[in-house]
Scaffold this active site. Structure first.
Site: not given
Ligand code: IPE
Ligand code: IPE
Ligand code: MG
Length: 236
Positions: A14, A17, A19, A62, A65, A180
């Site tokens: 995770d 995005g 980052w 997801n 998105r 995680r």
């Protein structure tokens, strides 16, 4: 104390995005970079003797998105195959997949199946991608299959045990260590059954920044845990 074997490592990768956004880059760059980390961490894990590594690459949730992001994510299997097949062969990594790939684009499906086919005789670590995977769906499907057997008189209700149930999961290998990244402390519908007794490790590191040193920290932390499985302290 005897070392507890780390057989199955699962990772909720995770932060791709965030980052990218922190670097003023489009989110897809984070996914591209994250793909590279999957290959590097898989090689590192295989060299440490881990037998199975499951990575959460796309959840059943997801789909919420933007289409442009989803389209990019499903370009990654082809890219992964083209860029990393030689490494997968060199390190004898075998690709598997859990989740319903019938719903993904035909190009992505072909790349995923090619990856599975080309690496099927590899004898090293299994790298299992969870793609369009969600535990609710997995458990519901298992329940439906078992219910049909009961309805058709092929299975007695009292024969529904943990073991029978696990036959209907997409993969039933218990997770030893779940990592995680990105600071979120939740499971987000990943391997709910399989993590019943796993050790859980959360780190603030974003997935594209996760490297072998971070993996070593997580593993060292795992070996300090006392896994009791409901029993009492293991003095061995
Ligand atoms: C994880 O990174 C990859 C997928 C879920 C596909 P994210 O895309 O969730 O990154 P953040 O959480 O938005 O930073
Ligand atoms: C979980 O990450 C799914 C994957 C890593 C593929 P998300 O980023 O989708 O999870 P939430 O929405 O923050 O719980
Ligand atoms: Mg996320």
């Amino acid at each position: 104390m005897e070392k507890k074997k780390l057989n199955h490592l699962a990772i909720i990768l995770d932060g791709n995005g965030r980052w990218a956004q922190a670097r003023n880059l489009p989110r897809f760059k984070g996914h591209y970079e994250g793909g590279k980390r999957v290959k590097e961490i898989a090689i590192a894990a295989s060299l440490k003797g881990i037998k199975r590594m499951s990575v959460y690459a796309f959840s059943t949730e997801n789909w919420k998105r933007p289409t442009s992001e989803i389209d990019y994510i499903f370009k990654l299997p082809r890219l992964f195959l083209d860029m990393y097949l030689s490494d997968l062969m060199k390190y004898q990594i075998k690709i598997e997949c859990i989740g319903d790939i019938s719903q993904v684009s035909s190009n992505a499906k072909k790349a995923i199946n090619d990856c599975i086919e080309k690496t099927k005789n590899n004898t090293g670590m299994v790298l299992c991608f969870a793609l369009n995977y969600g535990s609710y769906q997995e458990i519901i499907n298992a329940t439906r299959n078992i219910a049909s057997l009961v309805k058709e008189d092929k299975l007695n209700i009292e024969d529904i045990t943990k073991e029978t149930f696990e036959e209907y999961l997409m993969d039933s290998t218990p997770v030893d260590l779940l990592i995680r990244t990105s600071g979120e402390q939740r499971i987000s519908n990943f391997l709910l059954w399989q993590i019943a007794y796993s050790e859980i490790y959360f780190t603030n590191v974003m997935w594209p920044d996760f490297n072998e040193e971070e993996l070593d920290k997580a593993i060292a932390n795992y070996y300090q845990r006392d896994r009791r499985f409901g029993g009492i302290k293991n003095e061995k």
